[in-house]
Design an enzyme around this catalytic site. Structure first.
Site: not given
Ligand code: AMP
Ligand code: SF4
Length: 481
Positions: A17, A44, A118-119, A252, A258, A299, A361-362, A398, A452
């Site tokens: 959050c 959020g 937040n957390g 984190c 991201y 991102s 992509d990130d 996570c 993660c």
């Molecule tokens: P996915 O379809 O599940 O592989 O989602 C990956 C995409 O979601 C990537 O394009 C990331 O930019 C984005 N993403 C990664 N982590 C998160 C997150 N915790 N919440 C929302 N979007 C995320």
């Molecule tokens: Fe961040 Fe991943 Fe650790 Fe969760 S498990 S706090 S997303 S680094």
């Protein structure tokens, strides 16, 4: 903050959050909080809320929706006071209930408090059971309400002492703001998992999740709230106490990759620059023959620019984002999530047709975004698609407040890189290494939570919580059909 609708949803990490608090007698604190929350909207989009105190009493206003849907001139005008805290909440399945919107409000014999969190705690169930035994009742299922109840139940010892006592019992990730009639207080968990910074606006203090929320109101960044620290802001200014001994720093790293905004600084590093360096490292580690580099908005863009600079392959915008749809993760079901990807991005066929493209992509979490994206880019005429990811494979869930899905849904926990490449339909796929990622932050690996990616959780995860996740995962599969 974590929430849910029944006992085993209750410990599921669901949200990161955004929080914003200001102590500024004589200023329009509700408007400033509104602007601050605006800058944190990416953290959020499900609900937003604010609590304001005029030194006598606390008023709370919260509802489901974006900041602009929840507040207007009229509601802000009713929120007059000297101190305010605000909250924006992130959502997933089953948790979009009004009761879980924040700030949370609690009364005690000598006053009341509002709290924004937040957390994610990892011992919510145990704490809630103990509090129930002593006769307390809860309105929501959120861990944030448990924190507020713990503080309120000790408030006769003084609010600062009550917070210190609470910090001894709660475990997990928490960056928290507490508003009383006369004070603004903040606490951060001993590992500093979620960010929390202090800024100054003239003589007034602000405490918030990200430095970009200070910029928007013209405040100056002063410092981070230290892990284990309790900050108290009142008539006499700001006072700090080490409330609980700081543990191994574990910010984190997903905030770098991201979650946080690119114009935010963490550990003194501008995230835009960190993300650009991730792309640069990725180009060194995973070069490729191609005609152009594109980034997945938003991102992936800085990393795509970094990849282009290092590789010499031209950067172009190949995807246009429809900005007002929101993040795909906030869509509750798999079906809507998949539609969401199409709603969110539109390929620029003229740019990519007949080209060999590198797509940055990130992260890949479940793999759905990449799969849809690649199909879309092929349809738009791309000749070759080389996927490059500016973080390592996400293999572990996570538990500290970011929704990275359950382990059964994490594609990298279940498939090799070749299999993922096959699944998403790319011509090649590479991820950034741990070393490359950490180097891009210009900080030490020891100062981050990387769980993660490597399963090394800074706060031990109780077995029952892991089991909970497996149950949730099963439940999710059956509702997804
Ligand atoms: P996915 O379809 O599940 O592989 O989602 C990956 C995409 O979601 C990537 O394009 C990331 O930019 C984005 N993403 C990664 N982590 C998160 C997150 N915790 N919440 C929302 N979007 C995320
Ligand atoms: Fe961040 Fe991943 Fe650790 Fe969760 S498990 S706090 S997303 S680094």
């Amino acid at each position: 903050m974590n929430s849910g609708i029944d006992c085993y949803h209750s410990d599921k990490p669901e949200e990161a959050c955004g929080i914003f608090g200001i102590y500024a007698p004589g200023e329009d604190v509700s408007k400033l909080t509104y602007f601050g929350l605006h800058a944190l909207q990416h953290r959020g989009q499900e609900s937003a809320g604010m609590a304001v105190s005029d030194n006598q009493s606390i008023i709370i206003y919260k509802d489901m929706g974006l900041i602009t849907q929840v507040f207007d001139e009229r509601s802000l005008a009713t929120l007059q006071g000297r101190i305010a805290i605000g909250h924006v909440r992130y959502s997933t399945t089953g948790s979009n209930h009004w009761e879980n919107a924040q700030p949370v409000y609690k009364t005690f014999s000598s006053g009341s408090l509002a709290l924004a969190h937040n957390g994610n705690l990892i011992n919510t169930q145990e704490l809630r059971n103990n509090l129930r035994k002593s006769g307390l009742r809860f309105r929501s299922t959120s861990d944030s309400e448990v924190i507020a109840s713990l503080i309120a139940s000790n408030a006769d010892k003084g609010i600062g002492n009550a917070i210190k006592e609470t910090m001894k019992h709660i475990r997990g990730a928490y960056s928290v703001l507490i508003l009383t009639e006369k004070q603004l207080l903040a606490m951060r968990d001993p590992h500093g998992i979620r960010p929390l910074v202090i800024g100054k606006l003239g003589d007034h203090f602000i405490i918030t999740s990200e430095s970009c929320a200070l910029d928007i109101v013209g405040a100056k960044y002063i410092r981070d709230v230290s892990p284990g620290e309790l900050v108290i802001i009142g008539e006499d200014g700001l006072r700090s106490e080490e409330s609980i001994r700081p543990d191994k720093l574990s910010l984190c790293i997903f905030e770098f990759i991201y979650f946080a905004r690119p114009d935010t600084k963490l550990y003194g590093k501008l995230l835009y620059n960190a993300r650009e360096s991730m792309g640069l490292e990725l180009a060194k580690e995973a070069p490729c023959e191609a005609d152009l580099v594109i980034g997945v908005p938003d991102s992936g863009i800085p990393s795509a620019i970094g990849y282009s600079q290092q590789s010499g392959i031209p950067y172009r915008e190949g995807l246009v984002k429809n900005r007002y749809i929101g993040r795909t993760f906030i869509q509750p079901t798999q079906v809507i999530r998949q539609t969401g990807i199409k709603l969110k991005l539109n390929p620029l066929s003229e740019v990519i047709r007949d080209k060999r493209i590198v797509v940055i992509d990130d992260s890949i979490v479940r793999g759905n975004t990449s799969k849809k994206l690649i199909a879309m880019l092929r349809e738009a005429g791309a000749k070759e698609i080389h996927m490059r990811i500016s973080s390592p494979p996400v293999k572990w869930p996570c538990f500290y407040g970011i929704d990275t899905a359950d382990q059964g849904q994490l594609i990298a926990a279940n498939k090799s890189i070749e299999e993922i490449c096959d699944f998403i339909g790319a011509d090649s796929l590479s991820y950034l290494s741990f070393e490359g990622l950490v180097k891009s932050t210009e900080n030490e690996r020891e100062n981050f939570c990387l769980a993660c990616f490597n399963g090394d959780y800074p706060v031990d995860i109780p077995e029952n919580l892991k089991i909970t996740k497996l149950m949730l995962e099963k439940e999710q599969r059956s509702t997804d059909g």
